[in-house]
Design a protein around this motif. Structure first.
Motif, PDB file in Angstrom:
ATOM      1  N   UNK A   1      -7.202  53.540  19.697  1.00  0.00           N
ATOM      2  CA  UNK A   1      -7.069  53.699  18.249  1.00  0.00           C
ATOM      3  C   UNK A   1      -7.183  55.161  17.836  1.00  0.00           C
ATOM      4  N   UNK A   2      -8.090  55.897  18.452  1.00  0.00           N
ATOM      5  CA  UNK A   2      -8.227  57.312  18.112  1.00  0.00           C
ATOM      6  C   UNK A   2      -6.966  58.085  18.459  1.00  0.00           C
ATOM      7  N   UNK A   3      -6.353  57.774  19.598  1.00  0.00           N
ATOM      8  CA  UNK A   3      -5.116  58.444  19.972  1.00  0.00           C
ATOM      9  C   UNK A   3      -3.967  58.113  19.037  1.00  0.00           C
ATOM     10  N   UNK A   4      -3.858  56.844  18.651  1.00  0.00           N
ATOM     11  CA  UNK A   4      -2.789  56.469  17.726  1.00  0.00           C
ATOM     12  C   UNK A   4      -2.971  57.139  16.367  1.00  0.00           C
ATOM     13  N   UNK A   5      -4.200  57.217  15.898  1.00  0.00           N
ATOM     14  CA  UNK A   5      -4.442  57.880  14.621  1.00  0.00           C
ATOM     15  C   UNK A   5      -4.124  59.365  14.707  1.00  0.00           C
ATOM     16  N   UNK A   6      -4.428  59.972  15.844  1.00  0.00           N
ATOM     17  CA  UNK A   6      -4.104  61.390  16.012  1.00  0.00           C
ATOM     18  C   UNK A   6      -2.598  61.616  15.977  1.00  0.00           C
ATOM     19  N   UNK A   7      -1.841  60.747  16.651  1.00  0.00           N
ATOM     20  CA  UNK A   7      -0.380  60.892  16.668  1.00  0.00           C
ATOM     21  C   UNK A   7       0.193  60.700  15.267  1.00  0.00           C
ATOM     22  N   UNK A   8      -0.278  59.688  14.554  1.00  0.00           N
ATOM     23  CA  UNK A   8       0.235  59.433  13.206  1.00  0.00           C
ATOM     24  C   UNK A   8      -0.100  60.583  12.270  1.00  0.00           C
ATOM     25  N   UNK A   9      -1.279  61.165  12.439  1.00  0.00           N
ATOM     26  CA  UNK A   9      -1.680  62.248  11.549  1.00  0.00           C
ATOM     27  C   UNK A   9      -0.929  63.542  11.803  1.00  0.00           C
ATOM     28  N   UNK A  10      -0.193  63.655  12.904  1.00  0.00           N
ATOM     29  CA  UNK A  10       0.654  64.832  13.079  1.00  0.00           C
ATOM     30  C   UNK A  10       1.777  64.886  12.053  1.00  0.00           C
ATOM     31  N   UNK A  11       2.195  63.724  11.550  1.00  0.00           N
ATOM     32  CA  UNK A  11       3.260  63.690  10.540  1.00  0.00           C
ATOM     33  C   UNK A  11       2.752  63.154   9.209  1.00  0.00           C
ATOM     34  N   UNK A  12       1.446  62.876   9.109  1.00  0.00           N
ATOM     35  CA  UNK A  12       0.910  62.289   7.885  1.00  0.00           C
ATOM     36  C   UNK A  12       1.242  63.067   6.624  1.00  0.00           C
ATOM     37  N   UNK A  13       1.078  64.396   6.605  1.00  0.00           N
ATOM     38  CA  UNK A  13       1.396  65.139   5.377  1.00  0.00           C
ATOM     39  C   UNK A  13       2.873  65.475   5.219  1.00  0.00           C
ATOM     40  N   UNK A  14       3.732  65.101   6.182  1.00  0.00           N
ATOM     41  CA  UNK A  14       5.107  65.606   6.204  1.00  0.00           C
ATOM     42  C   UNK A  14       6.168  64.538   6.024  1.00  0.00           C
TER      43      UNK A  14
ATOM     44  N   UNK B   1       4.653  73.014   5.701  1.00  0.00           N
ATOM     45  CA  UNK B   1       4.560  73.093   7.154  1.00  0.00           C
ATOM     46  C   UNK B   1       3.590  74.189   7.577  1.00  0.00           C
ATOM     47  N   UNK B   2       3.518  75.262   6.829  1.00  0.00           N
ATOM     48  CA  UNK B   2       2.582  76.341   7.166  1.00  0.00           C
ATOM     49  C   UNK B   2       1.138  75.876   6.984  1.00  0.00           C
ATOM     50  N   UNK B   3       0.869  75.150   5.914  1.00  0.00           N
ATOM     51  CA  UNK B   3      -0.496  74.708   5.641  1.00  0.00           C
ATOM     52  C   UNK B   3      -0.969  73.722   6.713  1.00  0.00           C
ATOM     53  N   UNK B   4      -0.108  72.806   7.127  1.00  0.00           N
ATOM     54  CA  UNK B   4      -0.490  71.764   8.085  1.00  0.00           C
ATOM     55  C   UNK B   4       0.033  72.097   9.487  1.00  0.00           C
ATOM     56  N   UNK B   5      -0.164  73.326   9.913  1.00  0.00           N
ATOM     57  CA  UNK B   5       0.371  73.780  11.190  1.00  0.00           C
ATOM     58  C   UNK B   5      -0.580  73.557  12.359  1.00  0.00           C
ATOM     59  N   UNK B   6      -1.825  73.216  12.125  1.00  0.00           N
ATOM     60  CA  UNK B   6      -2.815  73.123  13.199  1.00  0.00           C
ATOM     61  C   UNK B   6      -2.613  71.854  14.031  1.00  0.00           C
ATOM     62  N   UNK B   7      -3.150  71.901  15.240  1.00  0.00           N
ATOM     63  CA  UNK B   7      -3.090  70.750  16.128  1.00  0.00           C
ATOM     64  C   UNK B   7      -4.086  69.669  15.695  1.00  0.00           C
ATOM     65  N   UNK B   8      -3.813  68.452  16.108  1.00  0.00           N
ATOM     66  CA  UNK B   8      -4.671  67.308  15.806  1.00  0.00           C
ATOM     67  C   UNK B   8      -5.222  66.781  17.118  1.00  0.00           C
ATOM     68  N   UNK B   9      -6.528  66.544  17.158  1.00  0.00           N
ATOM     69  CA  UNK B   9      -7.183  66.055  18.361  1.00  0.00           C
ATOM     70  C   UNK B   9      -7.651  64.615  18.160  1.00  0.00           C
ATOM     71  N   UNK B  10      -7.575  63.833  19.225  1.00  0.00           N
ATOM     72  CA  UNK B  10      -8.062  62.457  19.147  1.00  0.00           C
ATOM     73  C   UNK B  10      -9.573  62.407  18.954  1.00  0.00           C
ATOM     74  N   UNK B  11     -10.284  63.460  19.351  1.00  0.00           N
ATOM     75  CA  UNK B  11     -11.735  63.481  19.181  1.00  0.00           C
ATOM     76  C   UNK B  11     -12.136  63.429  17.717  1.00  0.00           C
ATOM     77  N   UNK B  12     -11.266  63.877  16.832  1.00  0.00           N
ATOM     78  CA  UNK B  12     -11.575  63.851  15.407  1.00  0.00           C
ATOM     79  C   UNK B  12     -11.713  62.422  14.878  1.00  0.00           C
ATOM     80  N   UNK B  13     -11.113  61.450  15.559  1.00  0.00           N
ATOM     81  CA  UNK B  13     -11.066  60.083  15.051  1.00  0.00           C
ATOM     82  C   UNK B  13     -11.926  59.130  15.877  1.00  0.00           C
ATOM     83  N   UNK B  14     -12.665  59.662  16.820  1.00  0.00           N
ATOM     84  CA  UNK B  14     -13.591  58.814  17.569  1.00  0.00           C
ATOM     85  C   UNK B  14     -14.941  58.805  16.874  1.00  0.00           C
ATOM     86  N   UNK B  15     -15.651  57.658  16.878  1.00  0.00           N
ATOM     87  CA  UNK B  15     -16.960  57.614  16.216  1.00  0.00           C
ATOM     88  C   UNK B  15     -17.939  58.551  16.891  1.00  0.00           C
ATOM     89  N   UNK B  16     -18.806  59.147  16.088  1.00  0.00           N
ATOM     90  CA  UNK B  16     -19.791  60.073  16.624  1.00  0.00           C
ATOM     91  C   UNK B  16     -20.800  59.331  17.489  1.00  0.00           C
TER      92      UNK B  16
END
Length: 391
Positions: free
Chosen positions: A39-52, A318-333
């Motif tokens: 689930x964390x990986x899928x959310x990371x992939x989707x969030x690469x295009x979320x703002x675009x 595209x400039x504002x949302x240029x950073x990479x997305x990591x799956x670690x951001x979506x895993x529970x702490x």
């Protein structure tokens, strides 16, 4: 009329921009389940295009609106003849949009799995249906002298049209895989890179076959034109870079491949916009389906003013949302460690025994000199000030 070819070129640019920008969106939608295993990986992939993704679909709306305003005859024949195909396209777009919005509303696995499936199916329908429609324009459809479509829905599925749709699906997959490698990290990026290597050879063969078939459909002689040659070279470079380690070059190569394929189609179609398989004389052209001069002039002013604003806004996004997305951001702490139990205080050690000699030397007590006590100060009479302070 100079404005007629200008608007055909502008529509070509709009369709090219749509497939370049929405192409990797569609590829990400089709690949998010395979590249993001958990689930964390899928959310990371989707969030690469979320703002675009929603901004990229504006190019499709703009292209359709430009066709309606600049070439109403083309728009009317196309959308009336492909009515069911357009409905299917809208269903794909709706599935994509709704899945983006509703997937995260409930953490239940079945809920998110259903919307992931909807996102993948919708992302597959869009390039397939548009590719079939574009292929039909060049290959030819049964159109009578009144510019009315006389065929059926199943008549749209011609071999060249299906080939165009499958080729665009494969290009979107490769384009999306290279985009994910540029926008993610760690294991998600590695899986996206392996996916790009897997789909690259088949995509290259499909594009080369499609360019050759398109050249035959256009009846342009034995040699490829410049745009077709660029498409062939670009897809070879895309396959080469997909097997290398240069993710930026791979994405650039797929971008050039998509752009050259779309431009190839419209260049081979011009000056026609819909070929009639009933009689070539019944074909729609840019001249017999264009709007009046005044309409084109007003539209040109609007396009010259608004198009740079839209381009600047999208570039800023595209400039504002240029950073990479990591799956670690979506895993529970990870839960905080429990506090350690307090250790008991150390017991005092017994005093060491004295030797007899030390005991003998310490029998005489020594007293330290004490200071002499100070003489007492006689208390004076109490005054009113002292009484008030004591209160």
């Amino acid at each position: 009329m100079a404005l007629v070819p200008f608007w055909f070129i502008l529509i070509t640019i709009l369709w090219t921009g749509f497939f370049i920008l929405e192409g990797f969106d569609l590829g990400v939608g089709m690949l998010h389940g395979a590249v993001g295993r958990d689930e964390a990986g899928r959310r990371a992939v989707i969030n690469t295009i979320g703002p675009l993704w929603d901004g990229n679909e504006v190019w499709l709306i703009t292209a359709g609106a430009a066709m309606f305003a600049a070439f109403p005859g083309w728009y009317a024949t196309l959308f009336s003849g492909m009515y069911l195909a357009v409905v299917l396209l809208l269903c794909g777009l709706i599935l994509r949009g709704v899945s983006f919005e509703y997937r995260g509303k409930d953490p239940d696995k079945r809920w998110r799995g259903t919307w992931s499936w909807a996102l993948g199916v919708g992302s597959l329908i869009v390039p397939l249906v548009i590719g079939i429609a574009l292929g039909d324009l060049l290959h030819g459809l049964p159109i009578d002298s009144s510019h009315e479509y006389t065929g059926t829905f199943w008549g749209l599925f011609q071999p060249y049209a299906i080939m165009t749709g499958v080729m665009l699906v494969a290009l979107c997959l490769l384009h999306g895989a290279t985009f994910i490698t540029m926008k993610t990290t760690d294991e998600v990026r590695s899986r996206a890179w392996r996916t790009a290597r897997t789909v690259a050879p088949a995509t290259g063969l499909l594009v080369l076959a499609w360019v050759g078939w398109t050249h035959v459909e256009a009846h342009e002689g034995a040699f490829l034109n410049l745009i077709e040659l660029i498409a062939c070279l670009a897809v070879v470079a895309a396959v080469w870079e997909a097997w290398g380690e240069h993710q930026g070059w791979a994405f650039s190569a797929t971008t050039v491949t998509i752009a050259s394929c779309i431009v190839t189609f419209f260049v081979d179609l011009y000056p026609r916009v819909m070929v009639s398989s009933t009689n070539p004389a019944y074909s729609l052209t840019v001249h017999n389906s264009a709007s009046p001069t005044y309409t084109l002039q007003v539209m040109t002013v609007i396009a010259v003013v608004l198009l740079p604003i839209v381009l600047a806004y999208q570039a800023w996004t595209y400039y504002v949302f240029r950073r990479r997305v990591s799956a670690q951001q979506f895993r529970p702490a990870a839960p905080a460690p429990a506090p350690a139990s307090p250790s008991p205080p150390p017991s005092p050690s017994p005093p060491a025994p004295r030797s007899p000699a030390a005991q003998e030397t310490s029998t005489v007590p020594t007293t330290a000199a004490r200071p002499a006590p100070a003489s007492p100060v006689p208390a004076g009479p109490r005054t009113g000030r002292h009484r008030r302070w004591r209160r």
